[in-house]
Design a protein around this motif. Structure first.
Motif, PDB file in Angstrom:
ATOM      1  N   GLY A  92      52.132 -14.609  30.211  1.00 44.67           N
ATOM      2  CA  GLY A  92      51.714 -13.206  30.226  1.00 44.67           C
ATOM      3  C   GLY A  92      52.587 -12.415  29.260  1.00 44.67           C
ATOM      4  N   CYS A  93      52.148 -11.183  28.935  1.00 43.25           N
ATOM      5  CA  CYS A  93      52.912 -10.383  27.978  1.00 43.25           C
ATOM      6  C   CYS A  93      54.138  -9.746  28.634  1.00 43.25           C
ATOM      7  CB  CYS A  93      52.021  -9.309  27.357  1.00 43.25           C
ATOM      8  SG  CYS A  93      51.559  -7.988  28.499  1.00 43.25           S
ATOM      9  N   GLY A  94      54.110  -9.653  29.976  1.00 49.62           N
ATOM     10  CA  GLY A  94      55.233  -9.060  30.694  1.00 49.62           C
ATOM     11  C   GLY A  94      55.220  -7.547  30.707  1.00 49.62           C
ATOM     12  N   LYS A  95      54.213  -6.932  30.074  1.00 45.27           N
ATOM     13  CA  LYS A  95      54.221  -5.469  29.924  1.00 45.27           C
ATOM     14  C   LYS A  95      52.941  -4.787  30.401  1.00 45.27           C
ATOM     15  CE  LYS A  95      56.938  -5.882  25.694  1.00 45.27           C
ATOM     16  NZ  LYS A  95      56.735  -6.125  24.267  1.00 45.27           N
ATOM     17  N   CYS A  96      51.829  -5.492  30.423  1.00 42.15           N
ATOM     18  CA  CYS A  96      50.555  -4.820  30.718  1.00 42.15           C
ATOM     19  C   CYS A  96      50.437  -4.520  32.214  1.00 42.15           C
ATOM     20  CB  CYS A  96      49.377  -5.667  30.244  1.00 42.15           C
ATOM     21  SG  CYS A  96      49.025  -7.087  31.296  1.00 42.15           S
ATOM     22  N   CYS A  99      50.425  -7.721  34.406  1.00 38.22           N
ATOM     23  CA  CYS A  99      51.741  -8.364  34.481  1.00 38.22           C
ATOM     24  C   CYS A  99      52.667  -7.571  35.392  1.00 38.22           C
ATOM     25  CB  CYS A  99      52.351  -8.497  33.087  1.00 38.22           C
ATOM     26  SG  CYS A  99      51.634  -9.841  32.109  1.00 38.22           S
ATOM     27  N   CYS A 107      46.794 -11.355  32.813  1.00 40.85           N
ATOM     28  CA  CYS A 107      47.336 -10.542  31.715  1.00 40.85           C
ATOM     29  C   CYS A 107      46.248 -10.189  30.703  1.00 40.85           C
ATOM     30  CB  CYS A 107      48.460 -11.330  31.016  1.00 40.85           C
ATOM     31  SG  CYS A 107      49.097 -10.512  29.542  1.00 40.85           S
ATOM     32  N   LEU A 108      46.298  -8.957  30.221  1.00 46.26           N
ATOM     33  CA  LEU A 108      45.302  -8.499  29.244  1.00 46.26           C
ATOM     34  C   LEU A 108      45.486  -9.204  27.896  1.00 46.26           C
ATOM     35  CD1 LEU A 108      45.416  -4.659  30.056  1.00 46.26           C
ATOM     36  CD2 LEU A 108      43.904  -6.420  31.013  1.00 46.26           C
TER      37      LEU A 108
HETATM   38 ZN    ZN Z   1      50.378  -8.832  30.400  1.00 45.35          ZN
END
Ligand code: ZN
Length: 342
Positions: A92-96, A99, A107-108
């Motif tokens: 995952g990006c960890g930010k969206c 997440c 995750c987007l």
């Molecule tokens: Zn994400």
């Protein structure tokens, strides 16, 4: 570094072994010296390619692995040099918003290590530190690598999405694949009665050793009818069907009214027809998922580390012989995982 990679799509013959640039750990990343990586069916699909798949070639395969942290980038706090780690392949990006909600599998900007970005079938991989789970002292890298993707996937499907309850009956369609061998163990651990449909006696015996109680040989029996008989026309509470085109219609027949059919894949092909009357008139929930959340990974790997679950390992190959490993995967004469060691 040495790596297994391909520069064009095709059969096992496109897999090469040779030099690729050693990646560097960027801010927030760790460089992991890979000690073991597993081969998954998804490797074959990526290698074959599909319409719309855009990879930066040459591409390094490998979705799960384990190794030792050999460098860290700026700001890394969760791991340090020399740590033994298992890799969570769900990137995952960890930010969206997903997440941040703890649903990194939704995750987007979701990616799978080894699919959309370079993977673990190499001597080194640079990866965000949040993907790394510490390995207990002495726990074998090979077993962690073999368990990663399949237990993560099966746990999310059966427990998080499928909401298995003790006392339920669970039919697993297929005995030999990595996710199914994980599903057998998880369903049994959850207190369910496990039925398995397999293609031959040898695979069914191994499924029994993992916890399957009712074995159905599809070479001898029409398994849909057999389930009907064995459950006194009731059907099972849950069907785990990762085969798809060849089996989904029978799975819809085999599940009870109000039951769930779980799927994380389609080894017999992605497109199929089904009779929708079964779905609505029997109140069936068809539940799809792929991979799982960080929480799923940490939870199921803790059980792997505790010896509750074990991914059967079919064979080991040196990384230099990844092509031979793909040939074996294509032949299908395996039970459990193929593990590569650099
Ligand atoms: Zn994400």
């Amino acid at each position: 570094m040495k790596a297994a990679f391909f520069a064009q799509h095709g059969g096992p013959e496109v897999i090469e072994y040779g030099d690729r640039p050693t990646p560097e750990a960027q801010a927030g990343e760790a460089l992991v010296q890979i000690k073991a990586a597993a081969v998954n069916r998804v490797d074959k699909w990526i290698r074959d390619g599909w319409p719309g798949l855009k990879l930066r070639l040459p591409h390094i395969l490998g979705s799960d692995g384990a190794g030792v942290v050999s460098a860290v980038g700026q700001g890394v706090t969760r791991v340090k040099l020399g740590d033994r780690v298992a890799i969570n392949t769900n990137l995952g990006c960890g930010k969206c918003e997903r997440c941040l909600a703890g649903q990194d599998n939704l995750c987007l900007h979701w990616e799978l290590i080894g699919e959309t970005v370079d993977g673990t079938q190499a001597e080194y991989l640079a990866i965000p530190e949040r993907q790394l789970l510490p390995l207990p002292a002495g726990f074998p890298f090979e077993e962690a690598a073999a368990a990663g993707l399949v237990f993560h996937t099966a746990w999310h499907s059966l427990i998080t999405r499928g909401q298995l309850r003790a006392g339920e009956s669970v039919l697993i369609v297929g005995a030999g694949g990595g996710v199914n061998t994980a599903a057998i163990q998880i369903a049994r651990y959850a207190g369910c009665r496990v039925y398995v449909v397999g293609s031959n006696e040898a695979k069914l015996e191994k499924a029994q050793a993992l916890g399957a109680e009712v074995l159905i040989n599809r070479a001898q029996d029409d398994w849909g009818k057999k389930i009907f008989q064995l459950t006194d026309k009731r059907g099972v509470d849950v069907v785990v069907d990762n085969v798809g085109a060849a089996t989904l219609m029978t799975s819809l027949r085999a599940v009870r009214r109000g039951g769930r059919v779980l799927t994380v894949g389609n080894t017999s092909g992605p497109k199929f027809e089904f009779d929708n009357r079964y779905l609505f008139s029997k109140h069936i929930s068809l539940i799809g998922s792929t991979m799982g959340t960080w929480a799923d990974f940490a939870q199921v790997m803790a059980l792997v580390f505790a010896g509750k679950f074990k991914a059967p390992i079919d064979s080991f190959f040196p990384l230099a012989q990844t092509r031979a490993a793909h040939e074996k995967l294509e032949r299908g004469d395996l039970f459990g995982k193929i593990v590569l060691t650099p």
